[in-house]
Design an enzyme around this catalytic site. Structure first.
Site, PDB file in Angstrom:
ATOM      1  N   HIS A 257      -1.633   0.120   9.622  1.00 15.67           N
ATOM      2  CA  HIS A 257      -1.669  -0.176   7.742  1.00 15.67           C
ATOM      3  C   HIS A 257       0.429   0.605   8.003  1.00 15.67           C
ATOM      4  O   HIS A 257       0.315   1.986   8.866  1.00 15.67           O
ATOM      5  CB  HIS A 257      -2.083   0.923   7.071  1.00 15.67           C
ATOM      6  CG  HIS A 257      -1.655   1.017   4.830  1.00 15.67           C
ATOM      7  ND1 HIS A 257      -0.595   1.563   4.620  1.00 15.67           N
ATOM      8  CD2 HIS A 257      -2.528  -0.041   4.374  1.00 15.67           C
ATOM      9  CE1 HIS A 257      -0.628   1.413   3.473  1.00 15.67           C
ATOM     10  NE2 HIS A 257      -1.949   0.949   3.495  1.00 15.67           N
ATOM     11  N   ARG A 280       3.237   1.657  -3.131  1.00 14.36           N
ATOM     12  CA  ARG A 280       4.890   1.173  -3.565  1.00 14.36           C
ATOM     13  C   ARG A 280       4.995  -0.551  -4.084  1.00 14.36           C
ATOM     14  O   ARG A 280       5.776  -0.765  -4.712  1.00 14.36           O
ATOM     15  CB  ARG A 280       5.018  -0.041  -1.846  1.00 14.36           C
ATOM     16  CG  ARG A 280       5.329   1.820  -0.769  1.00 14.36           C
ATOM     17  CD  ARG A 280       4.931   0.527  -0.127  1.00 14.36           C
ATOM     18  NE  ARG A 280       3.681   0.758   0.772  1.00 14.36           N
ATOM     19  CZ  ARG A 280       2.755  -0.371   1.525  1.00 14.36           C
ATOM     20  NH1 ARG A 280       3.996  -1.146   1.581  1.00 14.36           N
ATOM     21  NH2 ARG A 280       2.202  -0.117   2.079  1.00 14.36           N
TER      22      ARG A 280
END
Length: 561
Positions: A257, A280
């Site tokens: 990740h 995000r």
């Protein structure tokens, strides 16, 4: 049914079996139920056409996004075996109905909707209060515990299943467990008789030590990275299944990740807190140590992680930056991260520059140019990284800003035990291992080379429901139906006034009181069971913990206390 592992998959299967009239013994090796599921914070995916008017999403579009993601970092399908993604149709077709079941049967609040990286549409649901994973786990745990008084649901904690005992014909007879904390004395372990066993033990992202360590065996190049997983994520279920002849799928596929927080108080920590994908999705941008963007922040995880390793292979030290609008959308996550000192608020661009320049060569003029260029590209609808969706744009150049340092981390194992579309564990030749099931991160055949954000909770809930629905049980007529409300115990109200001086006296591991929402709770006996560890409560012992509590949990969790 014996369920090994008390995360979302195990609890979902347990409640489904209990509602059908079966009996369940849940064996959990930690001191608490929840597993890694409780740390998932971005949400759970599913296509629900009625979520809003003219919703353009579809199961076909969801499936297409999953398949594109499964190729890995923009690659084609040629290197994927058919079994690698054989369960995508099951995942995507059942996800919406599973979310509706969680709302209806479990009472889960999944009212907020967002769009994560790699998704064509908004299809990720999360609660209005608290984090998605912990809220779902807590709600399911409560519904399962409604069956304790009837004797049909039992939980054994701090117990590691060491063997699945079978008869000569291969039929499952029982599971044998030993104390997972290494304790001696009267707690020497035991056996639980069962005809069916569900392995819901999660992945192997923290299995680095020993001759049988799965991460070291299948993805040794990743052992250098920190992980977001708990110390108990060591592939126990995989080893049990393989010992009974189960097939394996893509064990080398392990997801890195892109955004694990670098804690300034412990930069070299082997376990890091995940910076949720939602940040995000809400408009957060990624910057290198020079203050420049280098990737489409909403690209798939493996793409963003690869770009980070290309950009700064030596330090792997980046900044995740949000403005006020983005932080307001992530209004549960950002306050929590600020409280944990993983993110910092900066009022001006100059303040942000001063903080960033300690670890790089960024300047205020460079940061301003980066943000202004981002806004121009957002206005045009396309940037040099082929980003076309710019949430909460334009990015406010004058501040305030919320920033945290992030680095790639080992997060999820896409490969795993081979199962069929009913969750039955099968051998390499496709024949089932009698009585053995698996659900959640332990299984393979769902994600290919890369998992989409939000699909972890989806996988757990979907396949947990499938196993719970399909396992063969002997009906029990005393089972309440799914629609039945099981009455809660009425506890006599005995309020008294607690002064600040009295509260302050209860601040130790032997006597820990915490004030929440104007009431005082005695958490002494709960300290060892707290998923985040005793210290997370003790630091607020003798004082008020309301702000940190509501950043992580929903208020109804306090009903158990």
């Amino acid at each position: 049914l014996v369920v090994v592992g008390g995360g979302l998959a195990g609890l979902t299967a347990s409640l489904t079996v209990l509602d059908r009239g079966g009996r369940v013994t849940l064996v959990e090796k930690e001191a608490y139920v929840g597993g890694n599921s409780q740390w998932a914070s971005s949400g759970i995916n599913g296509v629900i056409k009625t979520s809003f008017e003219d919703n353009p999403d579809s199961v076909e579009a969801y499936s297409d996004d999953c398949e594109k993601s499964s190729y890995g970092n923009g690659n084609g399908r040629e290197n994927l075996d058919p079994e690698t993604v054989e369960h995508i149709p099951t995942l995507t077709s059942q996800a919406g109905a599973t979310i509706e079941w969680l709302r209806r049967r479990v009472g889960a609040d999944l009212s907020l909707l967002s769009r994560l990286g790699g998704h064509s549409y908004a299809r990720t649901y999360r609660p209005n209060e608290g984090m998605a994973g912990s809220s779902l786990v807590f709600a399911l745990k409560g519904k399962c515990e409604d069956y304790i008084q009837s004797g049909r649901f039992k939980v054994v904690k701090k117990a590691r299943v060491s063997e699945i005992i079978t008869a000569e014909d291969g039929a499952i007879n029982a599971v044998r467990w030993t104390p997972s904390d290494g304790s001696n004395g009267s707690n020497v372990g035991g056996e639980v008789r069962a005809r069916h066993v569900l392995l819901a033990t999660g992945g192997y992202s923290n299995d680095k030590q020993g001759e049988d360590a799965l991460l070291s065996k299948y993805a040794p190049q990743l052992t250098k990275f920190a992980t977001t997983n708990t110390k108990g994520t060591t592939g126990d279920g995989h080893k049990l299944a393989f010992g009974l002849g189960a097939g394996a799928v893509d064990m080398q596929r392990v997801q890195v990740h892109p955004t694990g927080f670098i804690n300034p108080e412990d930069e070299g920590a082997d376990t890091k807190t995940l910076a949720a994908e939602l940040l995000r999705g809400a408009g957060g941008i990624l910057l290198n140590r020079s203050g420049k963007r280098f990737a489409n922040e909403l690209g798939t995880r493996d793409y963003v992680s690869a770009r980070m390793q290309e950009e700064d292979a030596e330090k792997l030290d980046f900044v995740l930056l949000l403005d006020e609008k983005g932080a307001s959308e992530a209004n549960k996550h950002v306050p929590l991260y600020v409280k944990k000192n993983l993110m910092t608020k900066f009022d001006t661009l100059a303040d942000l520059t001063k903080w960033m320049s300690v670890r790089g060569n960024t300047t205020e003029s460079q940061l301003r140019a980066t943000l202004e260029q981002y806004n121009d590209q957002a206005n045009a609808g396309l940037d040099e990284f082929n980003k076309t969706y710019f949430a909460n744009a334009p990015f406010k150049v004058s501040g305030p800003f919320y920033a945290g340092r992030v680095t790639p981390v080992v997060h999820y194992t896409m490969g795993g035990v081979k199962v069929d579309s009913y969750g039955r564990v099968v051998r390499a030749d496709g024949t089932p291992v009698a009585g053995l099931f698996a659900a959640g991160e332990i299984i393979g055949g769902v994600h290919g080379k890369n998992r989409l954000g939000g699909n972890a909770l989806t996988e757990c809930a979907v396949f947990g429901r499938l196993v719970g629905t399909n396992v063969n049980i002997v009906s029990n007529t005393d089972a309440p139906s799914a629609a039945t409300e099981v009455p809660k115990l009425k506890i006599p109200k005995r309020d008294r006034i607690i002064t600040h001086e009295e509260l302050a006296k209860h601040a130790s591991a032997d006597d820990c009181w915490v004030a929440l929402y104007g009431r005082v709770y005695d958490f002494t006996d709960f300290l060892d069971d707290h998923p985040a560890g005793a210290d997370a409560i003790l630091r607020y012992g003798g004082g008020d913990g309301t702000k940190i509590f509501e950043a992580v949990h929903s208020r109804n969790m306090l009903n158990d206390f």
